[in-house]
Motif scaffolding. Structure first.
Motif, PDB file in Angstrom:
ATOM      1  N   MET A 199     129.920 -88.315  31.940  1.00 54.64           N
ATOM      2  CA  MET A 199     128.547 -88.656  31.528  1.00 54.64           C
ATOM      3  C   MET A 199     128.583 -89.157  30.093  1.00 54.64           C
ATOM      4  O   MET A 199     129.566 -88.943  29.380  1.00 54.64           O
ATOM      5  CB  MET A 199     127.642 -87.428  31.626  1.00 54.64           C
ATOM      6  N   ARG A 200     127.526 -89.844  29.707  1.00 56.10           N
ATOM      7  CA  ARG A 200     127.385 -90.271  28.321  1.00 56.10           C
ATOM      8  C   ARG A 200     125.963 -90.003  27.880  1.00 56.10           C
ATOM      9  O   ARG A 200     125.063 -90.297  28.651  1.00 56.10           O
ATOM     10  CB  ARG A 200     127.650 -91.784  28.191  1.00 56.10           C
ATOM     11  N   PRO A 201     125.706 -89.500  26.698  1.00 56.04           N
ATOM     12  CA  PRO A 201     126.721 -88.983  25.785  1.00 56.04           C
ATOM     13  C   PRO A 201     127.154 -87.586  26.219  1.00 56.04           C
ATOM     14  O   PRO A 201     126.694 -87.094  27.237  1.00 56.04           O
ATOM     15  CB  PRO A 201     125.949 -88.914  24.465  1.00 56.04           C
ATOM     16  N   GLY A 202     128.029 -87.006  25.435  1.00 51.69           N
ATOM     17  CA  GLY A 202     128.428 -85.634  25.706  1.00 51.69           C
ATOM     18  C   GLY A 202     129.584 -85.515  26.664  1.00 51.69           C
ATOM     19  O   GLY A 202     129.809 -84.442  27.239  1.00 51.69           O
ATOM     20  N   SER A 203     130.352 -86.606  26.810  1.00 51.42           N
ATOM     21  CA  SER A 203     131.466 -86.558  27.774  1.00 51.42           C
ATOM     22  C   SER A 203     132.494 -85.496  27.395  1.00 51.42           C
ATOM     23  O   SER A 203     133.210 -84.986  28.253  1.00 51.42           O
ATOM     24  CB  SER A 203     132.145 -87.924  27.866  1.00 51.42           C
ATOM     25  N   VAL A 204     132.563 -85.171  26.108  1.00 49.84           N
ATOM     26  CA  VAL A 204     133.574 -84.195  25.679  1.00 49.84           C
ATOM     27  C   VAL A 204     133.100 -82.747  25.825  1.00 49.84           C
ATOM     28  O   VAL A 204     133.834 -81.819  25.481  1.00 49.84           O
ATOM     29  CB  VAL A 204     133.981 -84.446  24.201  1.00 49.84           C
ATOM     30  N   ALA A 242     124.971 -86.160  21.305  1.00 45.56           N
ATOM     31  CA  ALA A 242     125.848 -85.693  22.383  1.00 45.56           C
ATOM     32  C   ALA A 242     125.739 -84.173  22.499  1.00 45.56           C
ATOM     33  O   ALA A 242     125.746 -83.607  23.594  1.00 45.56           O
ATOM     34  CB  ALA A 242     127.285 -86.117  22.105  1.00 45.56           C
ATOM     35  N   SER A 297     125.440 -91.693  20.318  1.00 48.57           N
ATOM     36  CA  SER A 297     125.752 -90.254  20.338  1.00 48.57           C
ATOM     37  C   SER A 297     125.524 -89.622  18.976  1.00 48.57           C
ATOM     38  O   SER A 297     125.316 -88.422  18.867  1.00 48.57           O
ATOM     39  CB  SER A 297     127.212 -90.032  20.700  1.00 48.57           C
TER      40      SER A 297
END
Ligand SMILES: Nc1nc2c(c(=O)[nH]1)N[C@H]1C(S)=C(S)[C@@H](COP(=O)(O)OP(=O)(O)OC[C@H]3O[C@@H](n4cnc5c(N)ncnc54)[C@H](O)[C@@H]3O)O[C@H]1N2
Ligand code: MOO
Length: 429
Positions: free
Chosen positions: A292-297, A317, A383
């Protein structure tokens, strides 16, 4: 698994993994006035009718409607005002109203036996001849006018509130109405926040070159409290593995947190140390990448059944990771009946030209015009942006697509519990 080859899982799978570790916590009785924002852990069943007596809704005259059946402006009905005014709060039932009589009555007072309607003061003329008082009525009225019957709002035995309901103004008023001054509630989840990053300084400090003020701590605190949690510990750690590990240890062990949130250090940079710590010290890593974007991490682990969320350092994010994973987890831990995210459908208010392999969760604003609901992305949707966090009232879901979506596409939007009121002054960006 090397850091560079993380397996991105769909957000729905990440939510399932978290949901398995987000169960309602202990319950406790608390004074009603201290219970706002908590969730109820017992049902509220009506043990009496509301109202408990037939109640006048107006200041006026309690009458028998049959006595006014023939009333007209030309031939008004005259009723004897036979008794003292019926006010609310009396200690004994008022005298009955006999045929040919009316009783002056105040709003909220119990209707005397015999009466079946209340005519408001403004439509009645009162005449006094010596000691005789008469009320003059120019129109017939229907039985039941301005009267709420016994149980007219709530019948005895009715299920008024279910366990899991959040105690807001309405629930508080209902609990008070039934004398539940110490309701059984779910405990607020105890949350600890650990922000990380050597470039991040306290808001009261003046940034030197390359430094930024810690905005995530204030934001996460607000988000956690809005989600019904209590923040029991907050700390900032520089990019130092031992310091970050220590802060997480203190959070769980000394502060007794039910959930720990970290911000920053979960990407693949040389100083992204938080991510590496998540699965250590007896913790189980649940995931360290989401498609997902943002917040993929956004990452997560569990320690003794308690979730540890590794949120991104990038403010938006971080915010989106919280909205999609932490908020439903905290709500569930605080007694929400399920782990879930409500959503609504709306038309995209303008073209969104950016495609991608991952779904995007854009901060957006909702408008309703002639019953058509539109959601429009806020202009700052990077983000790293912060302004749009204040402006957004929803997250617009842009599914994976090669070239974005045209205006008018029906999309899903997730309402934000913690939303700005759409106003930040100055020019809207
Ligand atoms: N080579 C790659 N680089 C990056 C990737 C990647 O996959 N490969 N992912 C990018 C994405 S996507 C994001 S999002 C960021 C995530 O980085 P981290 O979550 O590890 O966060 P940091 O690097 O610690 O900080 C990012 C950014 O946010 C600022 N920050 C950090 N903490 C705070 C705070 N408490 N308050 C306000 N701002 C904060 C920090 O200064 C950085 O500017 O990584 C990309 N890179
Ligand atoms: O986590 Mo990053 O926000 O996908 O931009």
């Amino acid at each position: 698994m090397s850091d560079y080859t993380r397996r991105a899982i769909p957000i729905a799978e990440a939510q399932r993994l978290i949901a398995a570790h987000a169960r309602p916590l202990r319950t406790e009785r608390v004074p009603l006035l201290a219970a706002f924002g908590r969730r109820l852990a017992e049902p509220l069943v009506a043990d009496r009718p509301v109202p408990a007596f037939a109640r006048s809704g107006m200041d006026g005259y309690a009458v028998r409607a049959a006595d006014l059946a023939e009333a007209s402006p030309a031939r008004p009905a005259r009723l004897a005002v036979a008794q003292a005014t019926v006010a609310s709060g009396g200690t004994a039932p008022p005298q009955p109203v006999s045929p040919g009589e009316a009783a002056r009555i105040m709003t909220g007072a119990p209707l005397p036996a015999g009466a079946d309607a209340v005519v408001m003061l403004e439509s009645v003329r009162e005449e006094a001849t010596g000691a005789l008082r008469q009320a003059v009525f120019a129109r017939p009225v229907a039985a039941g006018l301005n009267v709420t019957p016994v149980g007219g709002e709530i019948a005895p035995g009715a299920a008024v509130l279910a366990p899991g309901v959040r105690i807001g103004p309405g629930a508080a008023a209902l609990l008070a109405s039934f004398g539940r001054t110490e309701p059984l509630t779910y405990a607020r989840p105890r949350v600890a926040i650990v922000t990380t990053g050597s470039e991040v300084i306290a808001p009261e400090e003046t940034p030197g070159y390359g430094q930024i003020r810690n905005s995530n701590l204030a934001m996460l605190r607000g988000l956690a409290e809005d989600a019904g949690a209590e923040v029991v510990f907050a700390a900032h750690a520089d990019d130092d593995e031992e310091r970050i590990a220590r802060a997480i240890r203190i959070a769980f062990e000394e502060a007794g947190a039910d959930a720990v949130l970290t911000s920053g250090g979960v990407s693949v940079g040389d100083f992204d140390l938080t991510g590496r710590l998540l699965g250590r010290e007896g913790r189980t890593l649940l995931f360290n990448k989401i498609s997902m974007r943002p917040g993929s991490v956004t990452s997560a682990a569990v320690q003794d059944g308690k979730p540890l969320f590794g949120l991104s350092g990038n403010p938006s994010a971080c915010y989106v990771g919280f909205a999609l994973l932490v908020r439903p987890a905290l709500a569930r831990m605080g007694g929400h009946p399920e782990f879930g995210l409500p959503s609504y459908s709306a038309y995209l208010g303008e073209d969104y030209p950016k495609g991608g392999a991952f779904p995007r969760y854009l901060r957006g604003r909702t408008s309703v015009e002639r019953a058509v609901v539109r959601v429009t992305p806020c202009s700052g949707n990077r983000s790293s942006d912060i302004l749009s966090i204040q402006e957004a009232d929803c997250l617009i879901v842009i599914p994976p697509c090669p070239r974005g979506l045209p205006a008018g596409t029906l999309v899903e939007a997730i309402p934000l519990a913690s939303r700005g009121d759409g106003y930040r002054g100055g020019e809207r960006t």
